[in-house]
Write a protein that holds these residues in place. Structure first.
Motif: not given
Length: 212
Positions: A83-95
């Motif tokens: 769950n937390s990894k999915a959120e981090n990966v999406i935020k990383t992609c956005q950045l």
């Protein structure tokens, strides 16, 4: 441990495995970055099973970002802390899309500014994707460095700094991989396979065992 002994240790590790690399499956710096983020408290085998399904569908910042958090979770739900990894990966992609033109930065400061990327992850990417001398100290490297006497330290950062200072320069680029593989398959946590170890006579571990 003196310099001559360290040279001999890494010479033998190199002779046994001249071209070591990560066991994570990847073909681009971005794929490696995502795999390493996902590998926290998970096995490389488990991460590879997930990314082998994910990357044929989405393997760029734009395509993974398009999946959204819920879409990404479907591919990585077999991995711990998904769950937390999915959120981090999406935020990383956005950045990456907003600040770096969709490219993975090749410097520590920008890497560590990405969600889910700490010092260890940054070191893996810098070393493996960009060929920079760096030491990503995980539990295996921490154990091997202390147990053998190569670079003892009380914490991960202390061991990292000692390795960077004490590993002979000619071995520095690949030392991270040699040490992690040695810890994963030979110098294991509970039953180190001292009887099958190529550096047993050089190791300063006082409780050696004959496990093969």
């Amino acid at each position: 441990m003196n310099r001559e002994k360290r040279i001999e240790i890494f010479t033998r590790l190199r002779d046994n495995n001249p071209n070591p690399t990560t066991e994570l499956n990847y073909s681009t710096p971005f794929e490696l970055l995502i795999a390493v983020i996902l590998s926290a408290q998970a096995t490389d085998v488990g991460v590879n099973k997930a990314t082998d399904k994910l990357y044929p569908v989405a393997n760029t910042p734009a395509s993974i970002f398009a999946l959204g958090v819920d879409g990404l979770k479907e591919y990585i739900k077999t991995i711990g802390l998904f769950n937390s990894k999915a959120e981090n990966v999406i935020k990383t992609c956005q950045l990456l899309l907003e600040k770096h033109g969709g490219e993975v930065p090749d410097n520590r400061e920008d890497l560590e500014a990405l969600p889910g990327v700490g010092r260890k992850t940054a070191n893996v990417v810098l070393n493996t994707a960009f060929g920079q001398p760096a030491m990503a100290v995980d539990t295996h490297i921490f154990r091997v460095s202390n147990r053998t006497g190569i670079a003892p330290g009380k914490n991960v950062l202390e061991v990292e700094k000692r390795l960077m200072r004490l590993v002979p320069r000619e071995f520095l680029l690949d030392a991270h991989h040699w040490l992690i593989l040695h810890g994963r398959y030979v110098c294991t946590a509970r039953k180190p396979r001292c009887g099958a170890c190529p550096i047993e006579d050089l190791c300063e571990f006082k409780q050696k065992r004959d496990y093969q």
